[in-house]
Write an enzyme that holds these catalytic residues in place. Structure first.
Site, mmCIF file in Angstrom:
data_model
loop_
_atom_site.group_PDB
_atom_site.id
_atom_site.type_symbol
_atom_site.label_atom_id
_atom_site.label_comp_id
_atom_site.label_asym_id
_atom_site.label_seq_id
_atom_site.Cartn_x
_atom_site.Cartn_y
_atom_site.Cartn_z
ATOM 1 N N ARG A 75 -10.672 1.256 15.116
ATOM 2 C CA ARG A 75 -10.501 2.132 13.961
ATOM 3 C C ARG A 75 -11.442 1.683 12.850
ATOM 4 O O ARG A 75 -12.394 2.365 12.516
ATOM 5 C CB ARG A 75 -9.036 2.098 13.495
ATOM 6 N N TYR B 74 17.040 30.168 2.666
ATOM 7 C CA TYR B 74 15.978 30.996 3.227
ATOM 8 C C TYR B 74 16.266 31.379 4.672
ATOM 9 O O TYR B 74 16.653 30.536 5.479
ATOM 10 C CB TYR B 74 14.639 30.269 3.151
ATOM 11 N N MET C 140 12.244 23.866 -1.489
ATOM 12 C CA MET C 140 11.269 22.998 -2.135
ATOM 13 C C MET C 140 11.935 22.002 -3.082
ATOM 14 O O MET C 140 11.569 20.828 -3.127
ATOM 15 C CB MET C 140 10.234 23.826 -2.901
ATOM 16 N N LYS D 263 0.838 -1.203 0.000
ATOM 17 C CA LYS D 263 0.000 0.000 0.000
ATOM 18 C C LYS D 263 0.875 1.255 0.000
ATOM 19 O O LYS D 263 2.052 1.217 0.367
ATOM 20 C CB LYS D 263 -0.934 0.006 1.216
#
Length: 340
Positions: free
Chosen positions: A118, A249, A295, A33
C-alpha cells in the site's frame, strides 16, 4: 442533544492491559488518527497523557499541532505539505519521491513495504533512502512497517515479521556503513502486539485496542477489553402509533397494535448510518429502531427522555457487515463529548 460519553476507567483499563503486554508505558504509542477513531482527538490525547503515555500517532500535521503539548513524540503518518514543524514531530516517509518535500533537519520514520503493498519503500530501496535523507541533513529516527493480516488466521503475519527482520538487519548494516545512529523499529498494531510473544521492538502503535476492540478476538483469544465510547440521544417527540399506521420514510415499519413511539436526535447525519432493514437493531436496553433512520433522527419503541444508542459497537458492526472502528470513525466529530 446527542452526545458521546467516554468512559475514563475503561480507557485506563485498556491502556494498562496494553502497557503490560508491551512491557512498559514508554513502549506504547496511542494511535489518534481520524479524531481518535471517532472518540475525540484532544479528549483521548489528554486522558492518554494523564495515564502516562508519551507517544502518539496521527494522520496529519494539523492533528499533531492540536496535541503537540500533550506528547513528547508524535508520528505523522500521511502528510504531504509542511507549513510548520516541531522538534517532537516525526514524519513518515511513504515513498522515495517524497524526500525532496521534507523539511531540512526534520525527524523521519521510513516506512517499508514488507508485503501489504500500500505505502512504503521496498527493502532494496533502503540504502538509497538513507543516502537521500542524509544529504538533506534529515534525522532518520525510525523505520517501520504495517501488517496487513495480523487479525487474520493466515501465514501472512509471520511472513511479514520475517521480512521486517530482514529490514532491521539491512538498516543496521547501512547505519554502520554510513556512521549513522540506529533508528527506532516498530511494526506492531493492536492485533500484532497481542500475537507477539516477548515483544522486543522499540514501541508499538496501538489503535483499536485502546478503544476497547480487537476484531477476531475469538479466533486468537485476545484479552477482553472494555469499550470506551457510548452514544446517547435525547427525545424530540412522542406519539401513539395506531395499529396499521407506518412510521418514517417509505413507511417500512407498520404497527401491529397501538404503541407508544418516540423520535430521538441521532441520524445518519450524525454518523449513525441507515440500517438495511433486513436486520433488526435494538439498543442496549432492548428498544427497537423502527423503520428507516433519518438524517437527523430515528424512532424507538420507548418514551425515555435519554436513550443509549450503543455502548459496544460490535453488534452494530455485524448489522452493517463491517469492522467495529468503521462504525466509530463514521460518527460526526461535532457531536458533544463528555468524559465520565
Amino acid at each position: 442533544m446527542a452526545k458521546i460519553l467516554l468512559n475514563k476507567n475503561n480507557l485506563f483499563y485498556n491502556l494498562d492491559v496494553i502497557s503490560k503486554k508491551a512491557a512498559s508505558k514508554q513502549k506504547v504509542a496511542v494511535v489518534l488518527k481520524d479524531n481518535a477513531y471517532g472518540h475525540g482527538l484532544v479528549e483521548i490525547g489528554t486522558l492518554a497523557k494523564e495515564f502516562g503515555i508519551k507517544k502518539a500517532v496521527v494522520r496529519t500535521i494539523d492533528d499533531a499541532i492540536k496535541i503537540e503539548k500533550l506528547f513528547d513524540y508524535i508520528l505523522i503518518l500521511a502528510e504531504k505539505s509542511f507549513h510548520t514543524y516541531s522538534h517532537n514531530f516525526h514524519i513518515a516517509l511513504n515513498s522515495l519521491e517524497d524526500i525532496d518535500k521534507l523539511p531540512q533537519n526534520s525527524n523521519i520514520h521510513i516506512k517499508v513495504d514488507t508485503g501489504m503493498h500500500r505505502n512504503g519503500i521496498s527493502i532494496d530501496e533502503l540504502e538509497k533512502a538513507f543516502l537521500g535523507l542524509s544529504k538533506k541533513n534529515i534525522n532518520i529516527t525510525g523505520v517501520f512497517t504495517h501488517h496487513k493480516a495480523a487479525d487474520e488466521l493466515t501465514a501472512d503475519f509471520f511472513w511479514q515479521k520475517e521480512n521486517f527482520s530482514l529490514v532491521k538487519n539491512s538498516v543496521k548494516n547501512i547505519c554502520e556503513k554510513l556512521l549513522l545512529p540506529i533508528p527506532a523499529f516498530h511494526s506492531c498494531n493492536s492485533a500484532a502486539l497481542f500475537r507477539t510473544e516477548n515483544f522486543d521492538e522499540d514501541f508499538t502503535r496501538v489503535g483499536t485496542a485502546i478503544y476497547g476492540y480487537l476484531d477476531n478476538a475469538g479466533v486468537f483469544e485476545f484479552p477482553k477489553l472494555k469499550p470506551v465510547m457510548s452514544l446517547w440521544a435525547s427525545k424530540l417527540s412522542t406519539r401513539i402509533l395506531k395499529k396499521g399506521q407506518s412510521i418514517g420514510y417509505a413507511g417500512t415499519f407498520t404497527a401491529r397494535e397501538d404503541m407508544r413511539v418516540s423520535t430521538y436526535d441521532v441520524g445518519y447525519g450524525d454518523g449513525f448510518l441507515r440500517l438495511n432493514e433486513r436486520k433488526l437493531y435494538t439498543t442496549p436496553k432492548g428498544y427497537k429502531v423502527l423503520g428507516r433512520v433519518s438524517m437527523d433522527n430515528l424512532s424507538l419503541d420507548t418514551d425515555d427522555e435519554e436513550v443509549c444508542i450503543f455502548d459496544d459497537v460490535r453488534k452494530l458492526a455485524k448489522v452493517h457487515d463491517t469492522i467495529t472502528y468503521e462504525i466509530t470513525t463514521t460518527l460526526n466529530p461535532n457531536i458533544e463529548k463528555e468524559i465520565i
